[in-house]
Enzyme design. Structure first.
Site, PDB file in Angstrom:
ATOM      1  N   TRP A 102       0.829  -1.215   0.000  1.00 35.40           N
ATOM      2  CA  TRP A 102       0.000   0.000   0.000  1.00 35.40           C
ATOM      3  C   TRP A 102       0.854   1.251   0.000  1.00 35.40           C
ATOM      4  O   TRP A 102       0.521   2.236  -0.669  1.00 35.40           O
ATOM      5  CB  TRP A 102      -0.998  -0.015   1.163  1.00 35.40           C
ATOM      6  CG  TRP A 102      -1.931  -1.181   1.042  1.00 35.40           C
ATOM      7  CD1 TRP A 102      -2.025  -2.253   1.877  1.00 35.40           C
ATOM      8  CD2 TRP A 102      -2.890  -1.418  -0.007  1.00 35.40           C
ATOM      9  NE1 TRP A 102      -2.965  -3.128   1.413  1.00 35.40           N
ATOM     10  CE2 TRP A 102      -3.519  -2.652   0.272  1.00 35.40           C
ATOM     11  CE3 TRP A 102      -3.273  -0.703  -1.147  1.00 35.40           C
ATOM     12  CZ2 TRP A 102      -4.509  -3.188  -0.566  1.00 35.40           C
ATOM     13  CZ3 TRP A 102      -4.261  -1.235  -1.972  1.00 35.40           C
ATOM     14  CH2 TRP A 102      -4.861  -2.461  -1.676  1.00 35.40           C
ATOM     15  N   ASP A 169      -1.478   6.907   6.403  1.00 39.80           N
ATOM     16  CA  ASP A 169      -2.530   5.981   5.969  1.00 39.80           C
ATOM     17  C   ASP A 169      -2.769   5.025   7.130  1.00 39.80           C
ATOM     18  O   ASP A 169      -1.934   4.182   7.428  1.00 39.80           O
ATOM     19  CB  ASP A 169      -2.047   5.228   4.717  1.00 39.80           C
ATOM     20  CG  ASP A 169      -3.022   4.120   4.295  1.00 39.80           C
ATOM     21  OD1 ASP A 169      -4.062   3.940   4.955  1.00 39.80           O
ATOM     22  OD2 ASP A 169      -2.719   3.428   3.295  1.00 39.80           O
ATOM     23  N   LYS A 193     -12.246  -1.654   7.624  1.00 36.41           N
ATOM     24  CA  LYS A 193     -11.575  -2.494   8.618  1.00 36.41           C
ATOM     25  C   LYS A 193     -12.206  -2.208   9.982  1.00 36.41           C
ATOM     26  O   LYS A 193     -13.083  -2.929  10.403  1.00 36.41           O
ATOM     27  CB  LYS A 193     -10.067  -2.235   8.653  1.00 36.41           C
ATOM     28  CG  LYS A 193      -9.279  -3.090   7.690  1.00 36.41           C
ATOM     29  CD  LYS A 193      -9.181  -2.525   6.335  1.00 36.41           C
ATOM     30  CE  LYS A 193      -8.085  -3.186   5.543  1.00 36.41           C
ATOM     31  NZ  LYS A 193      -8.154  -2.917   4.130  1.00 36.41           N
TER      32      LYS A 193
HETATM   33  C1  LIG Z   1      -3.088   0.073   4.619  1.00 33.69           C
HETATM   34  C2  LIG Z   1      -4.005   0.135   3.432  1.00 33.69           C
HETATM   35  N1  LIG Z   1      -3.981   1.232   2.655  1.00 33.69           N
HETATM   36  C3  LIG Z   1      -4.771   1.345   1.586  1.00 33.69           C
HETATM   37  C4  LIG Z   1      -5.643   0.347   1.225  1.00 33.69           C
HETATM   38  C5  LIG Z   1      -6.508   0.512   0.008  1.00 33.69           C
HETATM   39  O1  LIG Z   1      -7.786   0.788   0.444  1.00 33.69           O
HETATM   40  P1  LIG Z   1      -9.033   0.893  -0.548  1.00 33.69           P
HETATM   41  O2  LIG Z   1      -9.311  -0.478  -1.042  1.00 33.69           O
HETATM   42  O3  LIG Z   1     -10.097   1.454   0.347  1.00 33.69           O
HETATM   43  O4  LIG Z   1      -8.661   1.820  -1.638  1.00 33.69           O
HETATM   44  C6  LIG Z   1      -5.716  -0.810   2.009  1.00 33.69           C
HETATM   45  C7  LIG Z   1      -6.650  -1.905   1.666  1.00 33.69           C
HETATM   46  O5  LIG Z   1      -6.656  -2.961   2.229  1.00 33.69           O
HETATM   47  C8  LIG Z   1      -4.881  -0.910   3.134  1.00 33.69           C
HETATM   48  O6  LIG Z   1      -4.907  -2.007   3.918  1.00 33.69           O
END
Ligand SMILES: Cc1ncc(COP(=O)(O)O)c(C=O)c1O
Length: 354
Positions: A102, A169, A193
């Site tokens: 991510w 994030d 989550k």
């Molecule tokens: C730490 C983290 N950042 C970003 C994301 C991406 O999130 P989204 O699917 O809401 O775009 C995730 C998805 O699991 C994540 O765990």
């Protein structure tokens, strides 16, 4: 529900919240209308949005500190782009810490907007640790990190100091542990989550950091536009916001972030203790960086896989297969996961060793 749901996201939500949400889908506020068929500008829904916002500020202890709370769409993935659009000045630079898939995606998007300095990366060991001791250029506009690496099972236990802004994030560990949240200037998190169903993205941003980049920002990507419209510049994801509000209220009633942190610690320690003492298993992440939300582990003897998979499935466990980039297993033990379910998994592991 009878399954023990260890899914990484979308994931387990409190049973009481699911029940309340399902009732509101049929009859919202006793208005004989469904939550998902009333106007987002109706008094009832505006109150939901306001309550969700104020619960976020209260639970993160950010009252009176100049933060705006937004419920947006596009997931945390769109924040990878919105963050640099709103905070990275035309001639400026931003620093990013690369701790997993991510983070790497956030870096890729930010590079479309401007100059990005990757201060450290744990990619050399398939992201099984959090880099430390790195330097952040004091002239950067902001530093970006991922507090919890959902896929690899690592978590930042402390955060560096920087002269620039701090962006985090927190998609997979927000509301799970007490932190001084005011050390961050911008926090974002997909709802799916610890907060609610997929479809809403939480952004908590210090208002006075915005509007300083000299960029023309498309309206849908501009935090100031969303703030000025109270997250209703376009139609918000009403169901996701409503369920988030219910989950935040559930957390408040439980005693808040401090109370859930104690429960989360007990769950993680129970599971890690089994991984460390059971010869059939071993943890993936470095011990000091272990995530208390996503526990990654492997079998020491891969030939036992089919047998082990049969055992946990028979115990009513769902969603512990590891992410394809790590393999093995990943048990996600978010806020709504009861200790009893973690005990069921631990019992299966113990029994399997016997
Ligand atoms: C730490 C983290 N950042 C970003 C994301 C991406 O999130 P989204 O699917 O809401 O775009 C995730 C998805 O699991 C994540 O765990």
């Amino acid at each position: 529900m009878k399954k023990h749901n260890f899914s990484a996201g979308p994931c387990i939500l409190p049973q009481v919240v699911l029940k309340q949400a399902s009732e509101a889908v049929l009859n919202f506020n006793n208005e004989d209308l469904s939550l998902i068929e009333v106007s987002h500008r109706s008094k009832g829904f505006v109150e939901v949005m306001e309550k969700a916002r104020s619960l976020v500020v209260e639970l993160l202890k950010l009252e009176g500190k100049g933060y705006a709370v937004l419920f947006l769409q596009g997931g945390a993935s769109l924040e990878f782009l919105m963050t640099p659009y709103n905070l990275l000045s035309k001639e400026g630079k931003a620093a990013y810490l690369d701790t997993g898939t991510w983070s790497a995606k956030a870096i890729k998007e930010a590079k479309l907007i401007g100059d990005i300095d990757v201060v450290a990366s744990s990619k050399d060991k398939n992201y099984n640790y959090i880099p430390k001791g790195f330097k952040i250029d004091p002239t950067v506009d902001y530093f970006h990190c991922t507090s919890n690496n959902t896929i690899f099972g690592t978590q930042m236990k402390s955060f560096p100091k920087t002269d620039g802004l701090m962006v985090c994030d927190m998609s997979s560990d927000i509301f799970s542990r007490e932190l001084d949240f005011s050390q961050f200037d911008l926090i974002y998190a997909g709802a799916q989550k610890n907060m609610g169903p997929a479809g809403a993205t939480l952004v908590v941003v210090k208002e006075d950091i915005l509007g300083k980049t000299g960029r023309n920002i498309p309206s849908m990507l501009d935090y100031q536009v969303h703030i000025s419209k109270d997250s209703m510049f376009n139609t918000p994801s009403v169901f996701a916001v409503y369920v988030s509000m219910l989950t935040l209220q559930w957390l408040k009633d439980l005693g808040g972030v401090g109370a859930i942190e104690k429960i989360n610690n007990a769950k993680a320690e129970l599971l890690y203790n089994e991984i460390d003492t059971n010869p059939l298993f071993e943890g993936v992440a470095e011990k000091e960086d272990r995530s208390y939300m996503n526990v990654t582990f492997v079998l020491t003897d891969e030939s036992l896989k089919d047998n082990f998979d049969r055992s946990w499935k028979a115990a009513g466990i769902n969603g512990i297969s590891g992410h394809r980039s790590v393999g093995g297993y990943r048990a996600s033990i978010y806020n709504a996961m009861p200790l009893e379910s973690v005990q069921v998994l631990v019992d299966v592991m113990r029994e399997f060793n016997k």
